[in-house]
Scaffold this motif. Structure first.
Motif, PDB file in Angstrom:
ATOM      1  N   MET A   1      -4.322 -16.976  -5.043  1.00 53.26           N
ATOM      2  CA  MET A   1      -3.083 -16.457  -5.618  1.00 53.26           C
ATOM      3  C   MET A   1      -2.850 -17.082  -7.003  1.00 53.26           C
ATOM      4  O   MET A   1      -2.975 -18.302  -7.159  1.00 53.26           O
ATOM      5  N   GLU A   3      -0.855 -18.610  -9.879  1.00 55.71           N
ATOM      6  CA  GLU A   3       0.385 -19.368  -9.927  1.00 55.71           C
ATOM      7  C   GLU A   3       0.752 -19.709 -11.370  1.00 55.71           C
ATOM      8  O   GLU A   3      -0.085 -19.649 -12.277  1.00 55.71           O
ATOM      9  N   ARG A   4       1.996 -20.104 -11.522  1.00 60.73           N
ATOM     10  CA  ARG A   4       2.469 -20.485 -12.856  1.00 60.73           C
ATOM     11  C   ARG A   4       1.657 -21.638 -13.426  1.00 60.73           C
ATOM     12  O   ARG A   4       1.360 -21.681 -14.623  1.00 60.73           O
ATOM     13  N   SER A   5       1.270 -22.585 -12.556  1.00 58.59           N
ATOM     14  CA  SER A   5       0.497 -23.734 -13.027  1.00 58.59           C
ATOM     15  C   SER A   5      -0.839 -23.306 -13.619  1.00 58.59           C
ATOM     16  O   SER A   5      -1.336 -23.931 -14.562  1.00 58.59           O
ATOM     17  N   HIS A   6      -1.403 -22.226 -13.089  1.00 59.29           N
ATOM     18  CA  HIS A   6      -2.660 -21.720 -13.634  1.00 59.29           C
ATOM     19  C   HIS A   6      -2.463 -21.210 -15.065  1.00 59.29           C
ATOM     20  O   HIS A   6      -3.307 -21.434 -15.945  1.00 59.29           O
ATOM     21  N   THR A  36      -8.954 -28.235 -11.049  1.00 63.82           N
ATOM     22  CA  THR A  36      -8.037 -27.078 -11.094  1.00 63.82           C
ATOM     23  C   THR A  36      -8.711 -25.875 -11.732  1.00 63.82           C
ATOM     24  O   THR A  36      -8.578 -24.745 -11.253  1.00 63.82           O
ATOM     25  N   GLN A  43     -11.014 -18.881  -7.001  1.00 63.48           N
ATOM     26  CA  GLN A  43     -10.011 -18.004  -6.398  1.00 63.48           C
ATOM     27  C   GLN A  43     -10.035 -16.616  -7.019  1.00 63.48           C
ATOM     28  O   GLN A  43      -9.894 -15.605  -6.321  1.00 63.48           O
TER      29      GLN A  43
END
Length: 305
Positions: A1, A3-6, A36, A43
């Motif tokens: 999924m 995410e904002r952190s990505h 990360t 992913q």
């Protein structure tokens, strides 16, 4: 999924140019950031970066994510700032974007009484935008856009603030100073001084020179109005500016504003906002105050003559 952190990682690696610098900016260890990055690509099932020695270049998929990050992250950051302001009982900050170089003097006339009426609202002014003024408005980098060239888009509202006339400014000793108006051919032997804006967005070109198939002898760009008009006053070129600004400087410098063509070149300044922000009282108050201000229109004497 995803995410904002990505998205933060994609944006920061591109900004910093390396994992080491990006890790420092994100307060992560390099190994944690490398993990990360690897996990994100696993992913997504595709490479986000192409490794070239120690440097990293975004792939097509990475470029797409970077565009998404540049659009969405400012909205998250803006929302978080707004929530903090609400939590602290503050109104917030009104961020004004400028696409009109000579409008700073006008803006000062509006900001001063605005700050007096809204003591719990700060004002910030931005002039450089990664995606242009419209993109900055859509991306929540700014709340108000000051522009002479509105671009109608769904979700945005542009309201005219005042009318003005674009004029040619010459030294009072210039050979054209005694003319009632100038024609495009007059500029074929002149050094034209403008702000650093693309010629296809300069009215002196789009509405005066280009239709007549005329180009100036030379085109010189200067960022500041004061230096530009010092150059004009010393006979080193001519400039195209709003009449209200030209006349303001002519009160204290040896300058003469001249009409562009027999009928002149009429323009308007607009304030652009997001329709979703219509209910924000301090933003609406700024627009209302700007529309009430008569400082700009009061200096359109030449247009009425």
């Amino acid at each position: 999924m995803l995410e904002r952190s990505h998205l933060l990682v994609v944006r920061e690696v591109e900004r910093q140019g390396s994992l080491t610098a990006a890790a420092d900016a994100l307060n992560l260890t390099q190994s944690a950031l490398s993990h990360t990055v690897k996990k994100l690509e696993q992913q997504l099932g595709t490479q986000v970066w192409a490794r070239e020695g120690r440097s990293m270049r975004l792939t097509q998929a990475g470029q797409y994510l970077l565009g998404l990050a540049n659009r969405l992250l400012p909205q998250f950051e803006h929302a978080e700032d707004r929530m903090k302001q609400y939590a602290n009982g503050e109104r917030g900050t009104l961020r004004i974007g400028m696409e009109c170089h000579p409008c700073y003097q006008w803006l000062l006339k509006v900001v001063s009484p605005y700050l007096a009426r809204w003591p719990d609202v700060d004002v910030d002014v931005k002039q450089r935008f990664q995606f242009g003024g419209i993109g900055a408005l859509f991306g929540y980098d700014i709340d108000v856009l000051v522009t002479p060239d509105p671009l109608k888009k769904p979700g945005l509202r542009f309201q005219p603030v005042f009318d003005y006339e674009q004029v040619l400014v010459v030294a009072d000793s210039h050979v054209l100073a005694g003319e009632s108006y100038v024609v495009p051919e007059h500029l074929s032997t002149e050094v034209l001084i403008t702000y650093p804006v693309e010629t296809d967005r300069l009215d002196i070109y789009t509405r005066f020179l280009t239709p007549a198939n005329v180009v100036p002898k030379r085109h010189k760009v200067i960022e500041t109005t004061d230096i530009m008009l010092q150059m004009v006053a010393s006979g080193r070129g001519v400039a195209a500016l709003p009449r209200w600004l030209a006349e303001d400087y002519a009160d204290r410098m040896p300058l003469v504003p001249l009409r562009l063509g027999k009928k002149g070149v009429a323009k308007q300044i607009f304030l652009g906002t997001r329709e979703a922000d219509d209910a924000i009282d301090y933003l609406a108050a700024f627009v209302a105050l700007a529309r009430e201000a008569d400082w700009g229109t009061a200096r359109l004497r030449g247009k009425r003559q």
